[in-house]
Design an enzyme around this catalytic site. Structure first.
Site, PDB file in Angstrom:
ATOM      1  N   GLY A 273       0.839  -1.061   0.098  1.00 14.68           N
ATOM      2  CA  GLY A 273       0.054  -0.155   0.116  1.00 14.68           C
ATOM      3  C   GLY A 273       0.934   1.344   0.143  1.00 14.68           C
ATOM      4  N   ARG A 274       1.917   1.142   0.770  1.00 14.20           N
ATOM      5  CA  ARG A 274       2.829   2.523   0.957  1.00 14.20           C
ATOM      6  C   ARG A 274       3.742   2.882  -0.090  1.00 14.20           C
ATOM      7  NH1 ARG A 274       3.111  -1.330   4.779  1.00 14.20           N
ATOM      8  NH2 ARG A 274       5.494  -2.252   5.014  1.00 14.20           N
ATOM      9  N   HIS A 390      10.011  28.676  13.099  1.00 17.02           N
ATOM     10  CA  HIS A 390       9.215  29.372  13.907  1.00 17.02           C
ATOM     11  C   HIS A 390       8.581  28.593  14.915  1.00 17.02           C
ATOM     12  CE1 HIS A 390      10.278  33.207  11.854  1.00 17.02           C
ATOM     13  NE2 HIS A 390      10.300  32.405  10.837  1.00 17.02           N
ATOM     14  N   LYS A 514      -7.383  -2.718  14.703  1.00 15.97           N
ATOM     15  CA  LYS A 514      -8.474  -2.614  13.797  1.00 15.97           C
ATOM     16  C   LYS A 514      -9.425  -3.985  14.402  1.00 15.97           C
ATOM     17  CE  LYS A 514      -6.112  -2.230   9.523  1.00 15.97           C
ATOM     18  NZ  LYS A 514      -6.071  -3.069   8.213  1.00 15.97           N
TER      19      LYS A 514
HETATM   20  O1  LIG Z   1      -5.674   0.118   0.546  1.00 14.76           O
HETATM   21  P1  LIG Z   1      -6.216  -0.598   1.523  1.00 14.76           P
HETATM   22  O2  LIG Z   1      -6.343  -1.975   1.556  1.00 14.76           O
HETATM   23  O3  LIG Z   1      -7.618   0.030   1.989  1.00 14.76           O
HETATM   24  O4  LIG Z   1      -5.395  -0.178   2.782  1.00 14.76           O
HETATM   25  C1  LIG Z   1      -5.213   0.893   3.311  1.00 14.76           C
HETATM   26  C2  LIG Z   1      -3.967   1.105   4.629  1.00 14.76           C
HETATM   27  O5  LIG Z   1      -4.479   0.365   5.622  1.00 14.76           O
HETATM   28  C3  LIG Z   1      -3.881  -0.657   6.146  1.00 14.76           C
HETATM   29  O6  LIG Z   1      -4.401  -0.645   7.638  1.00 14.76           O
HETATM   30  C4  LIG Z   1      -2.464  -0.678   6.157  1.00 14.76           C
HETATM   31  O7  LIG Z   1      -1.709  -0.220   7.328  1.00 14.76           O
HETATM   32  C5  LIG Z   1      -1.982   0.188   5.260  1.00 14.76           C
HETATM   33  O8  LIG Z   1      -0.695  -0.234   4.658  1.00 14.76           O
HETATM   34  C6  LIG Z   1      -2.665   0.394   3.893  1.00 14.76           C
HETATM   35  O9  LIG Z   1      -2.160   1.436   3.281  1.00 14.76           O
END
Ligand SMILES: O=P(O)(O)OC[C@H]1O[C@H](O)[C@H](O)[C@@H](O)[C@@H]1O
Length: 550
Positions: A273-274, A390, A514
């Protein structure tokens, strides 16, 4: 590769040699290093693509750098790098390849996962995105009532939000001003509310971005957005197809949501994802800047990929930046790393890097399942200069913590800014250069006295200096330069994770919260008894219900 040998990183001779070297160097002073080597300022620099990287203001000597490279070699960093580029499943805890580099591979490249070349699929999706982006940009794609799209709302979170949101800001000067993009991520309904309240639904396109398409924040916001759109348009389900598209790896869930899979832009489980905003996740950005500029950005990524893959250790910039971080984190006890862009357009850059770096390297168990016995990823933080000057620079200059920092700046302002601007770019950059100078060299008590300061104020006005910084300077923040910068940080993070022997590509640490949120929700809404809820949380839930009048 021998995972066991990497686990005992801090028992390796290369590690011990660095620890000894650190002791011998003691409180090495940057003033002394520069006095001893007048060529240091020009000599301690590297170039990658358009990025000029100055590392002269670091607490290192040639010997330090040599020892750090030896540590990298002992940790098999380049072997792991090659395995990543080859498509091997180096994300071992998820049994996945790590191939964000394939997202920017040229059309004729061959990169195989499980015997299948993934490059044609990457380009097929890019072409499909380009076709769609062109239709939206030209007005050929219309909403349910026949009006052209004026606003795109990207709904996603984490990697499905931070990347495109950051890049949209960064490349605003290259965007089509007739079309705006907004980003909604927070499950707090206020986010969606503020994003859509002044929009005409007939002119709004929602992009639902979620790799898994199961992320509760995103699916909830997407459901609310659909309700808003259908209610406002007084339309039925048919309208969804013209106002909703999806970016995902999960076609089943996309179609369950009611989005036509013809309007789904796909990516793959080998994209984290990242690491995904140069995949389909970048669709909102592509609509904003156009396919050609998106491809220029990919070229920038690829340029740094090639550099990381082929440059020798001595001139390999991601390797250098990764190792400098290890020098401070593991041998100077630095806990954090500041990223300070001197560009208003990079206002979301550090927030993006927080996920890239901290979700990748915030781990305490090695790839072999053993607890690591050394520090891993730093706290990454920062905002654009000069605002930070600042606010929190006081602590960097005179506080008790060692905070290595990256300064990122540009010789040219990006766009044709307002005609009335009074030399603001030079002023901005004067601050940029002055800060790294002040951080490195400080001001001695004698210099303070020479300015006529009262004796009792001398200690307060003294700057110890010796605060290490990297300066990254480019001519202009273009799409390609943005791609280069992001790839540089991606590979820096890779280097560090490889040395620390952690899996930089999983994120198990986000799971527990989660699961618990799902469990707690009925306690909030229905007052349900949650088995195993601790006493503190139970009392807080009761308070919450009381405050809500439940
Ligand atoms: O793209 P998604 O499956 O909705 O995930 C969105 C995000 O949520 C997760 O909890 C992960 O920690 C992330 O790495 C990810 O980018």
């Amino acid at each position: 590769m021998n995972a066991d040998s990497r686990t005992r990183l801090n028992q390796k001779p290369e590690w011990t040699a660095l620890a000894k070297h650190r002791e011998e160097l003691g409180e090495v002073r940057l003033r002394e290093l520069f006095a001893a080597d007048p060529g240091r300022g020009a000599g301690y620099t590297l170039q990658v693509g358009d990025l000029h990287v100055d590392y002269s203001k670091h607490l290192v000597t040639d010997e330090t750098l040599r020892l750090l490279r030896e540590l990298a070699a002992a940790a098999d960093v380049f072997e792991l790098r090659d395995a990543m580029f080859r498509g091997e499943k180096i994300n071992t805890t998820e049994d996945r390849a790590v191939l964000h580099t394939a997202l920017r591979a040229s059309r004729d490249a061959v990169i195989e996962v499980d015997g299948e070349n993934v490059v044609p699929g990457v380009h097929a999706v890019l072409d499909k995105m380009a076709g769609f982006a062109d239709r939206v940009r030209s007005g050929e794609w219309t909403g349910h009532t026949g009006k052209r799209i004026r606003t795109v709302v990207n709904i996603g979170i984490g990697g499905s939000d931070l990347g495109p949101a950051m890049a949209y800001e960064a490349l605003r000067a290259f965007t089509d001003r007739e079309l705006t993009v907004r980003f909604v991520s927070n499950v707090d309904g206020a986010d969606l509310h503020e994003a859509v309240r002044d929009l005409d639904p007939a002119e709004t396109l929602f992009i639902i971005a979620s790799k898994t398409f199961t992320t509760i924040e995103t699916i909830t916001n997407a459901t609310s957005a659909r309700n808003w759109l259908l209610t406002e348009l007084k339309a039925d389900q048919d309208a969804v197809a013209k106002h909703f598209v999806a970016l995902s790896t999960n076609s089943e869930k996309v179609s369950d949501f009611g989005i036509d899979t013809a309007n789904m832009f796909e990516f793959w489980d080998w994209v984290g994802g990242r690491y995904s905003y140069d995949s389909a996740i970048g669709l909102s950005l592509m609509i904003a800047i156009g396919p050609d500029r998106f491809r220029e950005m990919l070229d920038g990524f690829r340029l740094v990929d090639e550099h990381f893959r082929t440059a020798p250790a001595e001139s390999n910039v991601p390797l250098l930046l990764g190792l400098l971080g290890i020098w401070y984190g593991n041998f100077h006890d630095a806990q954090s790393h500041a990223v300070l862009p001197y560009s208003h357009y990079l206002s979301k850059f550090t927030a993006y890097l927080q996920q890239l770096d901290m979700e990748s390297n915030g781990k305490s168990v090695g790839r072999d399942g053993e607890p690591v016995q050394w520090q891993t990823g730093p706290v990454v933080w920062g905002t654009p200069g000069t605002n930070g000057q600042h606010a929190y620079y006081q602590l960097i200059h005179q506080g008790t913590k060692l905070i290595p920092a990256d300064f990122i700046g540009f010789a040219e302002p990006v766009a044709d800014l307002l005609p009335g601007l009074v030399g603001q770019h030079d002023l901005l950059m004067a601050n940029f250069f002055a800060q790294t100078q002040a951080l490195a060299f400080g001001k001695t008590p004698d210099e303070v006295r020479a300015e006529g300061a009262a004796e009792e104020l001398v200690p307060h006005k003294t700057f110890q200096g010796n605060h290490p910084t990297t300066t990254i300077l480019a001519r202009e923040l273009t799409p390609s330069v943005l791609g280069q910068l992001i790839a540089l940080y991606e590979h820096k993070v890779f280097v560090q994770g490889a040395v620390w022997n952690i899996d930089s590509f999983d994120q198990w640490g986000v799971e527990l919260g989660k699961v618990l949120a799902k469990r707690v929700e009925p306690a909030l809404t229905e007052g349900a008894e949650v088995p195993g809820l601790d006493e503190s949380t139970k009392a807080l839930v009761a308070k919450y219900r009381e405050l809500r009048g439940r």
